[in-house]
Design a protein around this motif. Structure first.
Motif, short mmCIF file in Angstrom:
data_model
loop_
_atom_site.label_atom_id
_atom_site.label_comp_id
_atom_site.label_asym_id
_atom_site.label_seq_id
_atom_site.Cartn_x
_atom_site.Cartn_y
_atom_site.Cartn_z
N ALA A 18 0.83 -1.21 0.00
CA ALA A 18 0.00 0.00 0.00
C ALA A 18 0.86 1.26 0.00
N GLU A 19 1.89 1.28 0.82
CA GLU A 19 2.76 2.46 0.91
C GLU A 19 3.49 2.71 -0.41
N VAL A 20 3.99 1.65 -1.03
CA VAL A 20 4.68 1.79 -2.31
C VAL A 20 3.73 2.31 -3.37
N MET A 21 2.53 1.75 -3.43
CA MET A 21 1.55 2.16 -4.44
C MET A 21 1.13 3.60 -4.24
N LEU A 22 0.89 4.00 -3.00
CA LEU A 22 0.47 5.37 -2.70
C LEU A 22 1.55 6.36 -3.13
N GLU A 23 2.78 6.08 -2.78
CA GLU A 23 3.87 6.99 -3.12
C GLU A 23 4.11 7.05 -4.62
N ASP A 24 4.09 5.88 -5.27
CA ASP A 24 4.32 5.86 -6.72
C ASP A 24 3.20 6.55 -7.49
N GLN A 25 1.97 6.36 -7.03
CA GLN A 25 0.84 6.99 -7.71
C GLN A 25 0.91 8.51 -7.57
N ALA A 26 1.32 8.98 -6.40
CA ALA A 26 1.46 10.42 -6.19
C ALA A 26 2.53 11.00 -7.12
N LYS A 27 3.65 10.31 -7.24
CA LYS A 27 4.74 10.79 -8.11
C LYS A 27 4.32 10.77 -9.57
N GLU A 28 3.62 9.71 -9.98
CA GLU A 28 3.25 9.57 -11.38
C GLU A 28 2.19 10.58 -11.80
N THR A 29 1.28 10.91 -10.89
CA THR A 29 0.20 11.84 -11.23
C THR A 29 0.54 13.29 -10.91
N GLY A 30 1.60 13.50 -10.14
CA GLY A 30 1.97 14.85 -9.76
C GLY A 30 1.07 15.44 -8.71
N VAL A 31 0.34 14.59 -8.02
CA VAL A 31 -0.57 15.01 -6.96
C VAL A 31 0.03 14.61 -5.62
N SER A 32 -0.25 15.38 -4.58
CA SER A 32 0.32 15.08 -3.27
C SER A 32 -0.20 13.75 -2.73
N VAL A 33 0.59 13.13 -1.87
CA VAL A 33 0.19 11.88 -1.24
C VAL A 33 -1.12 12.08 -0.48
N TYR A 34 -1.25 13.22 0.16
CA TYR A 34 -2.47 13.52 0.92
C TYR A 34 -3.69 13.52 0.00
N GLU A 35 -3.56 14.17 -1.17
CA GLU A 35 -4.69 14.27 -2.08
C GLU A 35 -5.04 12.92 -2.70
N VAL A 36 -4.02 12.13 -3.04
CA VAL A 36 -4.27 10.79 -3.59
C VAL A 36 -5.01 9.93 -2.57
N PHE A 37 -4.58 10.03 -1.31
CA PHE A 37 -5.23 9.26 -0.25
C PHE A 37 -6.66 9.73 -0.05
N ARG A 38 -6.87 11.04 -0.09
CA ARG A 38 -8.21 11.61 0.10
C ARG A 38 -9.16 11.13 -1.00
N GLN A 39 -8.68 11.08 -2.23
CA GLN A 39 -9.51 10.62 -3.34
C GLN A 39 -9.91 9.15 -3.15
N MET A 40 -8.96 8.35 -2.69
CA MET A 40 -9.26 6.94 -2.47
C MET A 40 -10.25 6.77 -1.31
N ALA A 41 -10.12 7.64 -0.33
CA ALA A 41 -11.05 7.59 0.80
C ALA A 41 -12.48 7.87 0.34
N GLU A 42 -12.63 8.74 -0.64
CA GLU A 42 -13.95 9.03 -1.20
C GLU A 42 -14.51 7.80 -1.91
N TYR A 43 -13.64 7.07 -2.59
CA TYR A 43 -14.07 5.85 -3.26
C TYR A 43 -14.56 4.83 -2.24
N TYR A 44 -13.85 4.72 -1.13
CA TYR A 44 -14.26 3.74 -0.13
C TYR A 44 -15.59 4.14 0.49
N LYS A 45 -15.82 5.42 0.63
CA LYS A 45 -17.10 5.90 1.15
C LYS A 45 -18.25 5.46 0.24
N VAL A 46 -18.04 5.54 -1.07
CA VAL A 46 -19.06 5.12 -2.02
C VAL A 46 -19.30 3.61 -1.90
N MET A 47 -18.24 2.85 -1.70
CA MET A 47 -18.38 1.40 -1.53
C MET A 47 -19.25 1.07 -0.32
#
Length: 307
Positions: free
Chosen positions: A21-50
């Motif tokens: 999880a930590e590797v994926m979160l960090e790599d996704q943030a680097k690849e998208t140019g979005v902060s780790v905080y924002e990437v995590f927040r977006q995923m948290a929204e997805y879990y809320k929908v689930m």
């Protein structure tokens, strides 16, 4: 991403002393140019929908527009309240929740494709039921989604997550593998054990065809979601117990690609083979076609109050 295979992913985790999880979160943030905080927040929204989809599937009207499916999640949940089920409480709950989300999808409700709409119930079914069971907070499950995402990324880029390309093994099978690997990590297992869980899960799904009746993501898709959640839990437990996938998970993924490519076209989301081509499947398809024609004809007729 820094990894193309699950073996590479596990090696990175070992060298850097990090979870998948930590590797994926960090790599996704680097690849998208979005902060780790924002990437995590977006995923948290997805879990809320689930979680919302699970609740809606258990309490709301999930009758599909075709009229073929809906309400089975409630039946399973009610059955569990009557006494000890054959499957057992935790697994039966995961199954009911997976059915619930898949029925919400069939009734045109809001879901998260994990990795596709046809397999949308498996990860929520496993995650939400275990969260309730162990009292985990949402953040823990959000990290679990990053684990599942990393696994899905590898499968998608080395095989397929499309039923039209690889059969249901590519959709439901991938979701089962993603859920199994994530559950291992959520339960404190190592990245290596998580990878073994993926291999164990996928081997059980090889060759699963995509044969939706009338071309709709309902029959047998919804039931496969429910049973898939149970398989994911079983694979996770096997890996946590120390059972390894003798055929490495990456090689199993390669076999998924081989089998999917060799699968007849009629068994890949065309609605022309498998269960869709049974006498009952053809009968249901014919009835739905006639129903649509009647509705289209009625829609074209002028309303009596306009005369």
């Amino acid at each position: 991403m820094r990894f193309e295979t699950l073996e590479q992913l596990a090696d990175i985790c070992l060298k850097e002393n990090k979870t998948i999880a930590e590797v994926m979160l960090e790599d996704q943030a680097k690849e998208t140019g979005v902060s780790v905080y924002e990437v995590f927040r977006q995923m948290a929204e997805y879990y809320k929908v689930m979680k919302e989809a699970v609740q809606k599937g258990l309490t709301g009207n999930t009758k599909s527009r075709s009229g073929l499916t809906g309400g089975d999640a409630k039946k399973v949940a009610d059955y569990m309240q009557q006494g000890e089920s054959s499957l057992g409480g935790p697994s039966a709950t995961a199954m009911a929740y997976a059915l619930a989300v898949s029925e919400v999808n069939a009734s045109m409700g809001r879901i998260i494709a994990t990795p596709t709409a046809g397999s949308c119930g498996i990860i929520p079914g496993v995650f939400v039921s275990t969260q309730e069971r162990f009292g985990w907070d949402d953040d823990k499950l959000v990290y679990g989604l990053f684990t599942a995402g990393a696994i899905g990324y590898v499968i998608a880029n080395n095989a397929s997550i499309s039923g039209a390309e690889g059969g249901c093994q590519a959709e439901v099978g991938s979701a089962i593998g993603m859920a199994a690997g994530a559950m291992v990590e959520l339960r404190g297992g190592s990245p290596q054990q998580a990878v073994h869980a993926v291999g164990l899960a996928l081997k059980n799904c090889l060759g699963l065809i995509c044969d939706p009746v009338a071309g709709l993501v309902e029959i047998p898709c919804i039931v496969r979601n429910g049973l898939g959640a149970v398989t994911a839990l079983a694979a996770a437990d096997m890996a946590l117990a120390g059972v390894g996938s003798i055929i490495p998970a990456d090689e199993v993924i390669g076999v998924m690609l081989e089998v999917g490519s060799a699968m007849p076209t009629k068994h890949r989301e065309t609605g022309k083979g498998g269960l869709a081509a049974t006498p009952t499947g053809r009968k249901l398809t014919k009835e739905l076609v006639e129903q649509r024609r009647r509705k289209a004809k009625e829609a074209k007729q002028p309303s009596s109050d306009m005369n």
